[in-house]
Design a protein around this motif. Structure first.
Motif, PDB file in Angstrom:
ATOM      1  N   MET B   1     -44.481  31.682-111.380  1.00 17.51           N
ATOM      2  CA  MET B   1     -45.142  31.945-110.102  1.00 17.51           C
ATOM      3  C   MET B   1     -44.116  31.925-108.969  1.00 17.51           C
ATOM      4  SD  MET B   1     -48.496  30.069-108.594  1.00 17.51           S
ATOM      5  CE  MET B   1     -48.104  29.150-107.123  1.00 17.51           C
ATOM      6  N   SER B   2     -44.047  33.000-108.199  1.00 16.87           N
ATOM      7  CA  SER B   2     -43.186  33.038-107.021  1.00 16.87           C
ATOM      8  C   SER B   2     -43.677  34.156-106.112  1.00 16.87           C
ATOM      9  CB  SER B   2     -41.730  33.281-107.419  1.00 16.87           C
ATOM     10  OG  SER B   2     -41.616  34.534-108.066  1.00 16.87           O
ATOM     11  N   VAL B   3     -43.077  34.206-104.942  1.00 19.41           N
ATOM     12  CA  VAL B   3     -43.396  35.282-103.999  1.00 19.41           C
ATOM     13  C   VAL B   3     -42.180  36.194-103.932  1.00 19.41           C
ATOM     14  CG1 VAL B   3     -43.928  35.825-101.590  1.00 19.41           C
ATOM     15  CG2 VAL B   3     -44.945  33.799-102.663  1.00 19.41           C
ATOM     16  N   LEU B   4     -42.391  37.476-104.126  1.00 17.66           N
ATOM     17  CA  LEU B   4     -41.286  38.433-104.070  1.00 17.66           C
ATOM     18  C   LEU B   4     -41.450  39.293-102.824  1.00 17.66           C
ATOM     19  CD1 LEU B   4     -38.793  39.570-105.665  1.00 17.66           C
ATOM     20  CD2 LEU B   4     -40.350  41.305-106.575  1.00 17.66           C
ATOM     21  N   ILE B   5     -40.385  39.347-102.019  1.00 15.53           N
ATOM     22  CA  ILE B   5     -40.461  40.104-100.768  1.00 15.53           C
ATOM     23  C   ILE B   5     -39.540  41.310-100.857  1.00 15.53           C
ATOM     24  CG2 ILE B   5     -40.119  40.028 -98.258  1.00 15.53           C
ATOM     25  CD1 ILE B   5     -40.257  36.709 -99.407  1.00 15.53           C
ATOM     26  N   THR B  34     -44.520  27.265-103.939  1.00 16.08           N
ATOM     27  CA  THR B  34     -43.607  27.945-104.846  1.00 16.08           C
ATOM     28  C   THR B  34     -42.401  28.482-104.066  1.00 16.08           C
ATOM     29  OG1 THR B  34     -43.440  29.697-106.477  1.00 16.08           O
ATOM     30  CG2 THR B  34     -44.939  30.101-104.666  1.00 16.08           C
ATOM     31  N   THR B  35     -41.566  29.252-104.734  1.00 15.57           N
ATOM     32  CA  THR B  35     -40.355  29.739-104.082  1.00 15.57           C
ATOM     33  C   THR B  35     -40.514  31.194-103.665  1.00 15.57           C
ATOM     34  OG1 THR B  35     -39.511  30.305-106.251  1.00 15.57           O
ATOM     35  CG2 THR B  35     -38.743  28.234-105.295  1.00 15.57           C
ATOM     36  N   ALA B  36     -39.724  31.585-102.658  1.00 15.29           N
ATOM     37  CA  ALA B  36     -39.722  32.965-102.181  1.00 15.29           C
ATOM     38  C   ALA B  36     -38.397  33.616-102.553  1.00 15.29           C
ATOM     39  CB  ALA B  36     -39.918  32.985-100.675  1.00 15.29           C
ATOM     40  N   GLU B  37     -38.502  34.805-103.104  1.00 10.54           N
ATOM     41  CA  GLU B  37     -37.295  35.552-103.464  1.00 10.54           C
ATOM     42  C   GLU B  37     -37.398  36.952-102.863  1.00 10.54           C
ATOM     43  OE1 GLU B  37     -37.130  35.499-107.724  1.00 10.54           O
ATOM     44  OE2 GLU B  37     -36.870  33.326-107.809  1.00 10.54           O
ATOM     45  N   GLY B  38     -36.226  37.540-102.601  1.00  6.40           N
ATOM     46  CA  GLY B  38     -36.228  38.883-102.028  1.00  6.40           C
ATOM     47  C   GLY B  38     -35.707  39.892-103.034  1.00  6.40           C
ATOM     48  N   ILE B  39     -36.000  41.159-102.780  1.00  5.89           N
ATOM     49  CA  ILE B  39     -35.386  42.216-103.579  1.00  5.89           C
ATOM     50  C   ILE B  39     -34.937  43.319-102.623  1.00  5.89           C
ATOM     51  CG2 ILE B  39     -37.682  43.238-104.124  1.00  5.89           C
ATOM     52  CD1 ILE B  39     -36.288  44.274-106.745  1.00  5.89           C
ATOM     53  N   VAL B  40     -33.691  43.754-102.816  1.00  9.50           N
ATOM     54  CA  VAL B  40     -33.154  44.807-101.963  1.00  9.50           C
ATOM     55  C   VAL B  40     -32.582  45.908-102.850  1.00  9.50           C
ATOM     56  CG1 VAL B  40     -30.923  43.623-101.649  1.00  9.50           C
ATOM     57  CG2 VAL B  40     -31.685  45.250 -99.935  1.00  9.50           C
ATOM     58  N   LEU B  41     -32.857  47.142-102.468  1.00  7.66           N
ATOM     59  CA  LEU B  41     -32.432  48.287-103.275  1.00  7.66           C
ATOM     60  C   LEU B  41     -31.442  49.144-102.491  1.00  7.66           C
ATOM     61  CD1 LEU B  41     -35.925  49.416-104.689  1.00  7.66           C
ATOM     62  CD2 LEU B  41     -34.423  47.608-105.501  1.00  7.66           C
ATOM     63  N   GLY B  42     -30.402  49.590-103.184  1.00  9.26           N
ATOM     64  CA  GLY B  42     -29.431  50.477-102.546  1.00  9.26           C
ATOM     65  C   GLY B  42     -28.227  49.719-102.028  1.00  9.26           C
ATOM     66  N   TYR B  54     -34.186  32.890 -93.498  1.00  9.99           N
ATOM     67  CA  TYR B  54     -35.603  33.238 -93.331  1.00  9.99           C
ATOM     68  C   TYR B  54     -36.472  32.624 -94.431  1.00  9.99           C
ATOM     69  CZ  TYR B  54     -33.562  36.392 -90.007  1.00  9.99           C
ATOM     70  OH  TYR B  54     -32.851  36.885 -88.950  1.00  9.99           O
ATOM     71  N   GLY B  55     -35.849  31.814 -95.280  1.00  7.86           N
ATOM     72  CA  GLY B  55     -36.658  31.038 -96.221  1.00  7.86           C
ATOM     73  C   GLY B  55     -36.643  31.509 -97.660  1.00  7.86           C
ATOM     74  N   VAL B  56     -35.796  32.506 -97.989  1.00  6.92           N
ATOM     75  CA  VAL B  56     -35.724  32.929 -99.392  1.00  6.92           C
ATOM     76  C   VAL B  56     -34.562  32.239-100.090  1.00  6.92           C
ATOM     77  CG1 VAL B  56     -36.883  35.176 -99.381  1.00  6.92           C
ATOM     78  CG2 VAL B  56     -34.517  35.023 -98.606  1.00  6.92           C
ATOM     79  N   SER B  57     -34.799  31.827-101.324  1.00  6.33           N
ATOM     80  CA  SER B  57     -33.752  31.110-102.047  1.00  6.33           C
ATOM     81  C   SER B  57     -32.851  32.074-102.819  1.00  6.33           C
ATOM     82  CB  SER B  57     -34.378  30.099-103.007  1.00  6.33           C
ATOM     83  OG  SER B  57     -35.308  30.762-103.854  1.00  6.33           O
ATOM     84  N   LYS B  58     -33.434  33.187-103.233  1.00  8.25           N
ATOM     85  CA  LYS B  58     -32.678  34.106-104.079  1.00  8.25           C
ATOM     86  C   LYS B  58     -32.984  35.552-103.672  1.00  8.25           C
ATOM     87  CE  LYS B  58     -32.695  33.375-108.701  1.00  8.25           C
ATOM     88  NZ  LYS B  58     -33.245  33.529-110.073  1.00  8.25           N
ATOM     89  N   ILE B  59     -31.959  36.395-103.783  1.00 11.13           N
ATOM     90  CA  ILE B  59     -32.190  37.819-103.515  1.00 11.13           C
ATOM     91  C   ILE B  59     -31.709  38.632-104.711  1.00 11.13           C
ATOM     92  CG2 ILE B  59     -31.484  39.790-102.084  1.00 11.13           C
ATOM     93  CD1 ILE B  59     -31.485  37.774 -99.733  1.00 11.13           C
ATOM     94  N   HIS B  60     -32.615  39.406-105.260  1.00 13.19           N
ATOM     95  CA  HIS B  60     -32.266  40.304-106.354  1.00 13.19           C
ATOM     96  C   HIS B  60     -31.765  41.605-105.735  1.00 13.19           C
ATOM     97  CE1 HIS B  60     -34.475  37.627-109.063  1.00 13.19           C
ATOM     98  NE2 HIS B  60     -35.413  37.594-108.130  1.00 13.19           N
TER      99      HIS B  60
END
Lengths: 247, 321
Positions: B1-5, B34-42, B54-60
């Motif tokens: 369980m996590s939040v993906l931004i 739970t934890t917040a994670e980001g995803i960035v493309l490009g 901004y509160g995210v622990s990990k960025i994919h």
């Protein structure tokens, strides 16, 4: 070529927005219903123009709604289109609606599916993208221009801070907005013809709705405008700075 | 369980609306424990680790240059795969042009309920309900999401960005990137201007300005305020101003902190594009203009006299501050 145009019934832009049943239902009393403007002015009219350029093309309209939507779909047929399909349901979940449209789209084998960029009631801007995913087609959102050259479409779409031009082979799903076409008024011949065009009613396929509206809420009424004398703009600046903290 | 931004970028820079989405997503994660994670493309030129504030622990990151243009189909496939792999139960987008193209596809792919155009944190006291704007800003709906995975797209300018301390870990994510079926042949971005949908302040002009040659006073005011410029539909239709500046029901919908309307009567179609603005100032010589009813502050007066004075007064205030 087969074109499917998605049409939704929405309250007229000038309707008073109010709710009943403990704020769980939109108050339909006195509401004028119209074809969602984006569906009508941009996607339907552009589809009609494509058919005018290529008379062999067929246009089917689809609406997902109960029998109350029929006057709206007849009105759309008065503008153009060969026949209409109504999927008989009250459900308003975007995924549920998109799944119904996708089902009809798969059966019909359409080359082109047009939606408006959003409906002016729920403002979700979601149906086009969902349908595209469900029929596994590319999706052009927020298109302002659409031209066909054989089976290749050239489109212009709005992106953040500008626009881009793209080419895509059919089939494709496109959400349409201002720029695609100009508004048309149905003529008497169109209105007469619409009465006898086929309007097929189909029952929905079984799909789980993924959302449901719990309640509505109106924004708090504005306190009323504070007027400042035209020769005292310094006071406006003070209010914006100190009271509104906007500058 | 996590939040993906989903972190939307343009030419290597993270968009302001994505910072709002990050703050929002991090707050949802806190709510859910739970934890917040980001995803960035490009390809991104910015330091992504700094987004930790901004509160995210990990960025994919999928730094495949093929992802520099948004293709809804390819993006949805990559984001859905990432969401499934990271066990995300809530996926957050900005409801900007990219979000409008991609979020719905992701939702359909994952059979996840979507609230498009959210404007507040979810209420999780009884289910999972999210407030969103409906009827072109004239009302709100509280929408329950019934599915296990939930997708929310957040209206730009409706959630305040909060930056604190923290750094994020950036991890390269190996996912399948399909060849896009849509071929971009030209991109035309308006550079050097504040993008209308992201602007804090918007200065907008209508027919009351009488002609494109009179726009100087409006541009001066906008420049002084660091504001984006906009116009009403008749002005756009008459080509006094470029089409992309048209705000209203059929044009761009904006929700800045401050909207200053100059010489715009305030037809209902125009209000539908601006009524989510926090503060509305109306300058119009017609005291009966309907816009005054929707305004917070107003001046009944001649724009050609009032606007230059306003610019000067703001200049003076800034100099004094």
């Amino acid at each position: 070529m087969k074109i499917l145009v998605c049409v939704s019934k929405t309250p007229d832009t000038t309707s008073k927005i109010a709710f009943t049943d403990g704020n769980t239902k939109f108050d339909e009393a006195g509401v004028q219903w119209i074809i969602n403007p984006y569906d009508e002015w941009y996607s339907l009219v552009r589809a009609i123009e494509l058919k005018e350029a290529n008379p062999a093309a067929t246009i089917h309209l689809i609406t997902v709604g109960n029998a109350d939507a029929e006057p709206i779909i007849r009105k759309a047929l008065a503008l153009g289109g060969d026949e209409a399909i109504r999927v008989n349901t009250d459900n308003s979940d975007a995924y549920y609606i998109a799944a119904q449209i996708a089902e009809v789209a798969k059966q019909g084998g359409y080359d082109l599916i047009f939606t408006g960029k959003e409906t002016i009631d729920y403002n979700g801007s979601s149906i086009g993208g969902m349908v595209a995913e469900l029929v596994d087609s590319p999706y052009i959102s927020l298109a302002t221009k659409f031209d066909l050259n054989g089976t290749t479409a050239t489109v212009v779409r709005e992106i953040d801070g500008g626009e881009e031009t793209a080419e895509v082979a059919l089939p494709v799903v496109v959400s349409c907005q201002k720029g695609m076409a100009e508004q048309r008024i149905p003529n008497m011949r169109g209105i007469m013809a619409a009465r006898t065009k086929p309007l097929k009613v189909v029952e929905p396929i079984a799909v789980d709705a993924l959302t449901s509206i719990q309640s509505f809420e109106l924004p708090p009424a504005k306190a009323g405008v504070k007027l400042v004398a035209p020769d005292n703009v310094a006071e406006l600046v003070r209010l914006l700075h100190e009271e509104a903290k906007a500058i | 369980m996590s939040v993906l931004i989903f972190i939307d970028q343009s030419e290597g820079h993270v968009k302001k609306s994505s910072l709002e989405a990050l703050t929002y997503g991090a707050d949802v994660a806190k709510q859910l424990g739970t934890t917040a994670e980001g995803i960035v493309l490009g390809t991104v030129t910015e330091d992504l680790t700094a987004l930790g504030k901004y509160g995210v622990s990990k960025i994919h990151q999928v730094s495949n240059a093929a992802l520099n243009n948004v293709d809804a189909q390819v993006y949805a496939s990559v984001i859905s795969e990432a969401a499934t792999a990271s066990g995300a139960t809530v996926i957050v987008f900005s409801h900007n042009q990219t979000g409008k193209a991609v979020a719905a596809r992701v939702a359909a792919k994952l059979k996840a309920g979507l609230v498009a155009g959210a404007c507040a944190l979810p209420n999780t006291s009884n289910g999972f309900s999210v407030k969103k704007t409906v009827f072109s800003g004239k009302a709100y709906a509280h929408v329950n999401i019934l599915s296990a995975v939930k997708v929310i797209s957040l209206n730009p300018n409706s959630y305040k960005t909060v930056a604190t301390e923290g750094t994020a870990v950036v991890e390269a994510l190996a996912v399948t990137v399909n060849e896009p079926k849509v071929k971009i042949t030209a991109v035309n971005k308006i550079t050097g201007e504040v993008p209308l949908t992201e602007a804090d302040i918007v200065v907008s002009g209508g027919r009351g300005l009488k002609g494109p040659e009179h726009w100087g006073i409006l541009l001066d005011l906008a420049k002084e305020l660091g504001a984006a410029t906009a116009c009403s539909r008749p002005v756009g239709d008459a080509h006094w101003r470029p089409h992309h500046e048209h705000v209203g029901q059929t044009g761009v919908q904006v929700a800045p902190n401050l909207y200053i309307a100059i010489g715009i009567s305030g037809a209902i179609q125009h209000l539908a594009g601006v009524n989510r603005s926090k503060v509305i100032v109306v300058i119009n010589k017609d005291p009966e203009a309907p816009f005054f009813k929707a305004a917070d502050y107003g001046i009944v007066g001649d724009a050609f006299e009032v606007v230059p004075q306003l610019t000067a007064a703001i200049q003076k205030m800034k100099a004094g501050a």
